[in-house]
Enzyme design. Structure first.
Site, PDB file in Angstrom:
ATOM      1  N   CYS A 111      -2.991  10.242   1.224  1.00  0.00           N
ATOM      2  CA  CYS A 111      -2.359   9.068   0.754  1.00  0.00           C
ATOM      3  C   CYS A 111      -1.011   9.591   0.112  1.00  0.00           C
ATOM      4  O   CYS A 111       0.161   9.456   0.862  1.00  0.00           O
ATOM      5  CB  CYS A 111      -3.146   8.399  -0.426  1.00  0.00           C
ATOM      6  SG  CYS A 111      -4.772   7.622   0.386  1.00  0.00           S
TER       7      CYS A 111
ATOM      8  N   LYS B 146       0.820  -1.190  -0.094  1.00  0.00           N
ATOM      9  CA  LYS B 146       0.031  -0.098   0.064  1.00  0.00           C
ATOM     10  C   LYS B 146       1.062   1.237   0.011  1.00  0.00           C
ATOM     11  O   LYS B 146       0.656   2.367  -0.951  1.00  0.00           O
ATOM     12  CB  LYS B 146      -0.754   0.024   1.268  1.00  0.00           C
ATOM     13  CG  LYS B 146      -1.698   1.410   1.363  1.00  0.00           C
ATOM     14  CD  LYS B 146      -2.747   1.757  -0.022  1.00  0.00           C
ATOM     15  CE  LYS B 146      -2.876   2.975   0.338  1.00  0.00           C
ATOM     16  NZ  LYS B 146      -3.987   3.246   1.221  1.00  0.00           N
TER      17      LYS B 146
END
Length: 406
Positions: A255, A201
């Protein structure tokens, strides 16, 4: 029954999606206002398709509470901020959520961490919490990491169609969690170990951050020698193995602007390219601020209060302001002991900054220079209203004569 812990930008859509696909779900959040709003039949943020999904989940029987539930499956989807000095992830919210789960969960329960974390966080912080509460991982409690892969503005679609990664200590438990996510996920679901899932991720978002940094650095080089960065990128991208992204005023959200710092914080002597890339992206709001002053000088503009920033969110057509480049630019201006820039965003209904407007025409009426910080559909559809303005277009979307670029 699944207890989803944390009802923010990731937890709420996940809970709604599962509930609308036949999973019994209770969503839990410590914020009483959020829970009260949801129980009153209203969503807590704007998102394409979220209201319809919310209605479907309510019809399916989803419940919302401030209390942790006694059940066999927990999905922890709480924020993971990072320390801006050490660059390391702050796992305090994840740890607190797991501690609360340990107070109510029965033996045999599975705890799924969805929050984005850096490699090793589960080993360093989550496992000790579980063991300190007298549980044996793999016997009394099962531990899984299933990092989210969705972005504001397209959450509902991406929840349904994006591929997913499930990291688990035990393959059989991993398969059970895979089945849970397969209740709605139409993408491929890959099983691996927890540490690999943590790393993938972070690496995905780091890859994107580095590519954006290259485009931003290229924009600075081209500005220095008065070259057209957009034309250069267009021609270069005609090569079959080249795909340069577009430069912009900075990188926001929770993110791409945050996750790569986890690797810099954990591996400071190794993550050199990542470190420099993040510094390049973080420096773009300052670069835009300098361009504003340059253009004002070129055009003979002297009043900074007649300059307006269009857009407060970190990306187009959402109401999410986390790590917004516009907010970063305003902070930078204040550090230089200057203020006065006007601000407008059609998606931000409440006053969050000084000199904020809530109507496009009023905003444009009070400025003679517009800086397009966010490419909302609204500004593209109202381009003609900019014809008498000096325009600094940070996204190359305004098709008018005399537009300036970063």
């Amino acid at each position: 029954m699944v207890n989803v812990i944390g009802l923010g930008y990731i937890g709420l859509p996940t809970a709604l999606m599962m509930a609308s696909h036949g999973v019994e779900v209770v969503g839990t959040d410590y914020n009483k206002e959020i829970v009260a709003t949801l129980n009153a039949g209203q969503t807590t943020f704007e998102e394409n398709g979220l209201d319809d999904l919310f209605d479907a989940a309510l019809e399916a029987g989803i419940k919302f509470s401030t209390e942790y539930q006694v059940t066999d499956t927990y999905i922890v989807s709480v924020p993971t901020p990072y320390d801006k000095f050490s660059k390391k992830v702050d796992a305090c919210h994840v740890v607190a959520a797991v501690e609360n789960v340990m107070e109510v969960c029965p033996k045999g329960a599975t705890v799924v961490i969805e929050s984005t974390i850096s490699p090793g966080i589960i080993d360093k912080y989550v496992r000790p919490v579980i063991e300190d509460n007298g549980f044996h991982i793999g016997e009394d409690i099962n531990l899984v990491h299933a990092p989210e892969r969705i972005i504001p503005g397209n959450m509902v679609y991406e929840l349904l169609h994006n591929n997913r990664t499930i990291g688990a200590d035990n393959h059989e438990i991993g398969e059970k969690v895979k089945t849970l996510y397969a209740s709605f996920c139409q993408g491929e679901i890959v099983l691996t170990d927890i540490r690999t899932a943590e790393m993938t991720k972070v690496v995905e978002n780091t890859f994107r951050a580095v590519n954006i940094a290259f485009a931003n650095e290229l924009a600075k080089i081209c500005r220095h020698d008065n070259m057209d960065v957009y034309e250069i990128i267009r021609i270069c991208n005609m090569h079959p193995r080249v795909n340069i992204l577009q430069p912009g005023p900075g990188v926001g959200g929770h993110c791409i602007s945050v996750d790569p710092w986890f690797l810099v914080g954990d591996y400071p002597s190794l993550a050199k390219v990542i470190d420099e890339s993040m510094k390049t992206n973080d420096g773009m709001p300052d670069f835009v601020l300098n361009r504003i002053y340059e253009i004002m000088k070129e055009k003979g503009l002297t009043d900074i209060s007649r300059v307006g920033l269009y857009g407060l969110t970190y990306k187009e057509n959402v109401d999410d302001m986390r790590e917004s480049p516009t907010l970063q630019l305003l902070e930078s201006q204040e550090r230089h002991l200057a203020t006065g820039l006007k601000v407008y965003d059609p998606f931000i209904k409440k006053d969050v900054v000084k000199n904020q407007y809530h109507d496009l025409d009023s905003f444009l009426g009070d400025v003679n220079m517009v800086v397009v910080m966010v490419k909302h559909n609204e500004i593209k559809e109202n381009m003609a209203k900019l014809t008498d303005k000096v325009v600094l277009d940070c996204h190359n979307i305004i098709d008018l004569p005399g537009v300036c670029y970063i």
